[in-house]
Design a protein around this motif. Structure first.
Motif, PDB file in Angstrom:
ATOM      1  N   LEU A  23       0.827  -1.208   0.000  1.00  0.00           N
ATOM      2  CA  LEU A  23       0.000   0.000   0.000  1.00  0.00           C
ATOM      3  C   LEU A  23       0.859   1.256   0.000  1.00  0.00           C
ATOM      4  CD1 LEU A  23      -2.839  -1.099   2.437  1.00  0.00           C
ATOM      5  CD2 LEU A  23      -3.109  -0.459   0.040  1.00  0.00           C
ATOM      6  N   SER A  24       2.019   1.170   0.625  1.00  0.00           N
ATOM      7  CA  SER A  24       2.940   2.303   0.619  1.00  0.00           C
ATOM      8  C   SER A  24       3.400   2.621  -0.805  1.00  0.00           C
ATOM      9  CB  SER A  24       4.148   1.999   1.510  1.00  0.00           C
ATOM     10  OG  SER A  24       5.054   3.073   1.508  1.00  0.00           O
ATOM     11  N   LEU A  25       3.662   1.585  -1.592  1.00  0.00           N
ATOM     12  CA  LEU A  25       4.035   1.792  -2.991  1.00  0.00           C
ATOM     13  C   LEU A  25       2.886   2.403  -3.781  1.00  0.00           C
ATOM     14  CD1 LEU A  25       5.991  -1.521  -3.659  1.00  0.00           C
ATOM     15  CD2 LEU A  25       6.940   0.788  -3.817  1.00  0.00           C
ATOM     16  N   VAL A  26       1.669   1.940  -3.512  1.00  0.00           N
ATOM     17  CA  VAL A  26       0.496   2.504  -4.192  1.00  0.00           C
ATOM     18  C   VAL A  26       0.339   3.980  -3.833  1.00  0.00           C
ATOM     19  CG1 VAL A  26      -2.023   2.431  -4.356  1.00  0.00           C
ATOM     20  CG2 VAL A  26      -0.715   0.297  -4.357  1.00  0.00           C
ATOM     21  N   GLY A  27       0.475   4.290  -2.533  1.00  0.00           N
ATOM     22  CA  GLY A  27       0.346   5.678  -2.095  1.00  0.00           C
ATOM     23  C   GLY A  27       1.382   6.574  -2.737  1.00  0.00           C
ATOM     24  N   ALA A  28       2.615   6.077  -2.838  1.00  0.00           N
ATOM     25  CA  ALA A  28       3.667   6.871  -3.479  1.00  0.00           C
ATOM     26  C   ALA A  28       3.348   7.092  -4.955  1.00  0.00           C
ATOM     27  CB  ALA A  28       5.012   6.179  -3.320  1.00  0.00           C
ATOM     28  N   ALA A  29       2.824   6.058  -5.621  1.00  0.00           N
ATOM     29  CA  ALA A  29       2.493   6.171  -7.042  1.00  0.00           C
ATOM     30  C   ALA A  29       1.360   7.160  -7.283  1.00  0.00           C
ATOM     31  CB  ALA A  29       2.122   4.796  -7.599  1.00  0.00           C
ATOM     32  N   LEU A  30       0.489   7.339  -6.303  1.00  0.00           N
ATOM     33  CA  LEU A  30      -0.601   8.311  -6.452  1.00  0.00           C
ATOM     34  C   LEU A  30      -0.075   9.728  -6.627  1.00  0.00           C
ATOM     35  CD1 LEU A  30      -3.196   7.016  -3.820  1.00  0.00           C
ATOM     36  CD2 LEU A  30      -3.402   6.953  -6.313  1.00  0.00           C
ATOM     37  N   GLY A  31       1.166   9.949  -6.220  1.00  0.00           N
ATOM     38  CA  GLY A  31       1.768  11.265  -6.415  1.00  0.00           C
ATOM     39  C   GLY A  31       1.859  11.647  -7.888  1.00  0.00           C
ATOM     40  N   LEU A  32       1.843  10.640  -8.792  1.00  0.00           N
ATOM     41  CA  LEU A  32       1.906  10.931 -10.220  1.00  0.00           C
ATOM     42  C   LEU A  32       0.690  11.720 -10.688  1.00  0.00           C
ATOM     43  CD1 LEU A  32       3.239   7.497 -11.560  1.00  0.00           C
ATOM     44  CD2 LEU A  32       4.517   9.637 -11.345  1.00  0.00           C
ATOM     45  N   LEU A  33      -0.429  11.575  -9.978  1.00  0.00           N
ATOM     46  CA  LEU A  33      -1.632  12.325 -10.354  1.00  0.00           C
ATOM     47  C   LEU A  33      -1.413  13.826 -10.225  1.00  0.00           C
ATOM     48  CD1 LEU A  33      -4.360  10.142  -8.576  1.00  0.00           C
ATOM     49  CD2 LEU A  33      -3.827  10.207 -11.026  1.00  0.00           C
ATOM     50  N   MET A  34      -0.478  14.221  -9.353  1.00  0.00           N
ATOM     51  CA  MET A  34      -0.261  15.647  -9.108  1.00  0.00           C
ATOM     52  C   MET A  34       0.605  16.306 -10.174  1.00  0.00           C
ATOM     53  SD  MET A  34       0.196  15.839  -4.955  1.00  0.00           S
ATOM     54  CE  MET A  34       1.038  14.305  -4.629  1.00  0.00           C
ATOM     55  N   VAL A  35       1.353  15.533 -10.927  1.00  0.00           N
ATOM     56  CA  VAL A  35       2.264  16.144 -11.905  1.00  0.00           C
ATOM     57  C   VAL A  35       1.570  16.435 -13.221  1.00  0.00           C
ATOM     58  CG1 VAL A  35       4.209  14.957 -10.835  1.00  0.00           C
ATOM     59  CG2 VAL A  35       3.133  13.957 -12.849  1.00  0.00           C
ATOM     60  N   LEU A  36       0.347  15.955 -13.392  1.00  0.00           N
ATOM     61  CA  LEU A  36      -0.382  16.223 -14.627  1.00  0.00           C
ATOM     62  C   LEU A  36      -0.855  17.671 -14.646  1.00  0.00           C
ATOM     63  CD1 LEU A  36      -2.563  12.976 -14.742  1.00  0.00           C
ATOM     64  CD2 LEU A  36      -0.410  13.419 -15.957  1.00  0.00           C
ATOM     65  N   PRO A  37      -0.678  18.390 -15.733  1.00  0.00           N
ATOM     66  CA  PRO A  37      -1.146  19.780 -15.786  1.00  0.00           C
ATOM     67  C   PRO A  37      -2.669  19.849 -15.717  1.00  0.00           C
ATOM     68  CG  PRO A  37      -0.379  19.066 -17.951  1.00  0.00           C
ATOM     69  CD  PRO A  37      -0.013  17.983 -16.983  1.00  0.00           C
ATOM     70  N   THR A  38      -3.174  20.850 -15.053  1.00  0.00           N
ATOM     71  CA  THR A  38      -4.621  21.040 -14.966  1.00  0.00           C
ATOM     72  C   THR A  38      -5.133  21.610 -16.285  1.00  0.00           C
ATOM     73  OG1 THR A  38      -4.452  23.297 -14.129  1.00  0.00           O
ATOM     74  CG2 THR A  38      -4.383  21.512 -12.504  1.00  0.00           C
ATOM     75  N   GLN A  39      -6.457  21.593 -16.446  1.00  0.00           N
ATOM     76  CA  GLN A  39      -7.044  22.111 -17.676  1.00  0.00           C
ATOM     77  C   GLN A  39      -6.727  23.594 -17.863  1.00  0.00           C
ATOM     78  OE1 GLN A  39      -8.716  20.245 -20.064  1.00  0.00           O
ATOM     79  NE2 GLN A  39      -8.397  22.142 -21.228  1.00  0.00           N
ATOM     80  N   SER A  40      -6.812  24.361 -16.777  1.00  0.00           N
ATOM     81  CA  SER A  40      -6.527  25.795 -16.886  1.00  0.00           C
ATOM     82  C   SER A  40      -5.050  26.038 -17.232  1.00  0.00           C
ATOM     83  CB  SER A  40      -6.882  26.512 -15.583  1.00  0.00           C
ATOM     84  OG  SER A  40      -6.084  26.029 -14.512  1.00  0.00           O
ATOM     85  N   GLN A  41      -4.165  25.202 -16.719  1.00  0.00           N
ATOM     86  CA  GLN A  41      -2.745  25.336 -17.057  1.00  0.00           C
ATOM     87  C   GLN A  41      -2.500  25.042 -18.528  1.00  0.00           C
ATOM     88  OE1 GLN A  41      -1.007  22.651 -14.222  1.00  0.00           O
ATOM     89  NE2 GLN A  41      -0.931  24.174 -12.581  1.00  0.00           N
ATOM     90  N   ARG A  42      -3.207  24.038 -19.059  1.00  0.00           N
ATOM     91  CA  ARG A  42      -3.071  23.726 -20.487  1.00  0.00           C
ATOM     92  C   ARG A  42      -3.641  24.844 -21.347  1.00  0.00           C
ATOM     93  NH1 ARG A  42      -4.369  18.322 -18.689  1.00  0.00           N
ATOM     94  NH2 ARG A  42      -6.574  18.704 -19.095  1.00  0.00           N
ATOM     95  N   ASP A  43      -4.775  25.373 -20.907  1.00  0.00           N
ATOM     96  CA  ASP A  43      -5.436  26.428 -21.691  1.00  0.00           C
ATOM     97  C   ASP A  43      -4.597  27.701 -21.763  1.00  0.00           C
ATOM     98  OD1 ASP A  43      -7.546  24.717 -22.087  1.00  0.00           O
ATOM     99  OD2 ASP A  43      -8.801  25.577 -20.499  1.00  0.00           O
TER     100      ASP A  43
END
Length: 319
Positions: free
Chosen positions: A154-174
């Motif tokens: 679960l610790s590995l899963v939790g760490a991998a969830l951090g990848l969700l934060m590096v994706l640019p938001t829609q407003s950042q893309r726009d």
């Protein structure tokens, strides 16, 4: 110190991070700068403490390994180097007065963020290797095995969830923003948040499932400790089979909570203001957990025939 010999690179990192924690706390008292709504040294405190916990946990675990110990030792060493590099970048950016995460505003900021991102990936892969070695080194207690193994997974899963934060938001893309990625969903980073932690109180925050997941490796073993202590007074928790089942239930509940927290954050909803859907999901998890615990505690473990003593009949008694 004996503890320093568990895994010297990880333990030396833990010592360095403990010193950094104290220094950063001092920085919070004398440096009045703020960043994303929090005292600028807050991030150093949070990350350094998290690294202390990670380092001591894995140093102790690796010291117990008898199989593939050399592989685990090198994995721990690589993880220590990666974490040390990550914290170095964070401190550099604090001194410079800017953010370390998602920052592409200048070539230097981009290089530092990409360096830190690469170090995080290396740490995750090293932890994965150490977790695989962990599977090859079971203890004699199945309840402890379950807690340690599920905690590491679960610790590995939790760490991998951090990848969700590096994706640019829609407003950042726009807008073609030079900041790509965010902790908060639905709102810009830096809004109202919980003290010290900074978790958003007005929008979704992906740091919450990330944090909760990463520290499963510490929290699930506490379940075993609590069960072993309770066994002194509560007969129902004395059988190892019961404790093992309860630990597995705790791991399943932990997984369900992690899913709910991630789902809530991705919907842009604050932890402090859950809607009916979130409350219903949390209620289902709580009900399922309660039912499972009741069934496990009430169910008697099978009796080993070898332990049954034959009944002796007195001479002359009617059979």
């Amino acid at each position: 110190m004996l503890a320093l010999n568990w895994h010297r690179p990880l333990m030396l990192l833990a010592v360095a991070m403990a010193i950094l924690t104290l220094a950063a706390i001092g920085g919070m008292t004398i440096d009045d700068r703020t960043l994303t709504g929090l005292p600028i040294w807050t991030k150093a405190v949070k990350f350094a403490l998290s690294v202390v916990i990670y380092s001591v946990t894995w140093a102790w675990l690796i010291a117990q390994f008898t199989r593939w110990h050399r592989i685990a030792w090198w994995a721990g060493t690589v993880a220590a180097a990666g974490l040390g590099l990550e914290l170095t970048v964070i401190v550099i950016q604090i001194v410079r007065g800017t953010t370390s995460h998602f920052n592409f505003t200048t070539p230097l900021n981009s290089a530092l963020w990409e360096t830190m991102g690469l170090s995080i990936i290396v740490v995750w892969l090293a932890t994965l290797v150490a977790s695989l070695v962990l599977l090859r080194n079971p203890t004699s207690d199945p309840a402890r095995n379950a807690a340690i193994r599920y905690g590491a997974g679960l610790s590995l899963v939790g760490a991998a969830l951090g990848l969700l934060m590096v994706l640019p938001t829609q407003s950042q893309r726009d807008t073609g923003s030079a900041v790509r990625g965010a902790h908060t969903v639905g709102l810009p980073d830096g809004g109202p948040g919980l003290p010290i932690l900074g978790w958003s109180t007005s929008g979704g925050d992906l740091r919450i499932p990330h944090f909760i997941g990463m520290h499963a490796a510490q929290l699930l073993p506490f379940v075993v400790i609590a069960l072993e202590l309770s066994a002194r007074r509560i007969a129902a928790t004395r059988p190892v089979a019961v404790r093992t089942a309860l630990v597995k239930t705790a791991a399943a509940v932990y997984t369900a909570v992690l899913i709910v927290l991630t789902w809530q954050a991705l919907r842009g909803q604050s932890l402090m203001h859950p809607d009916r859907l979130t409350l219903s999901a949390a209620g289902l998890v709580a009900a399922a957990a309660t039912g499972a615990v009741i069934i496990i505690v009430r169910r008697r473990p099978p009796v080993d025939p070898a332990t049954i003593q034959p009944t002796r009949t007195a001479p002359g008694a009617i059979r």
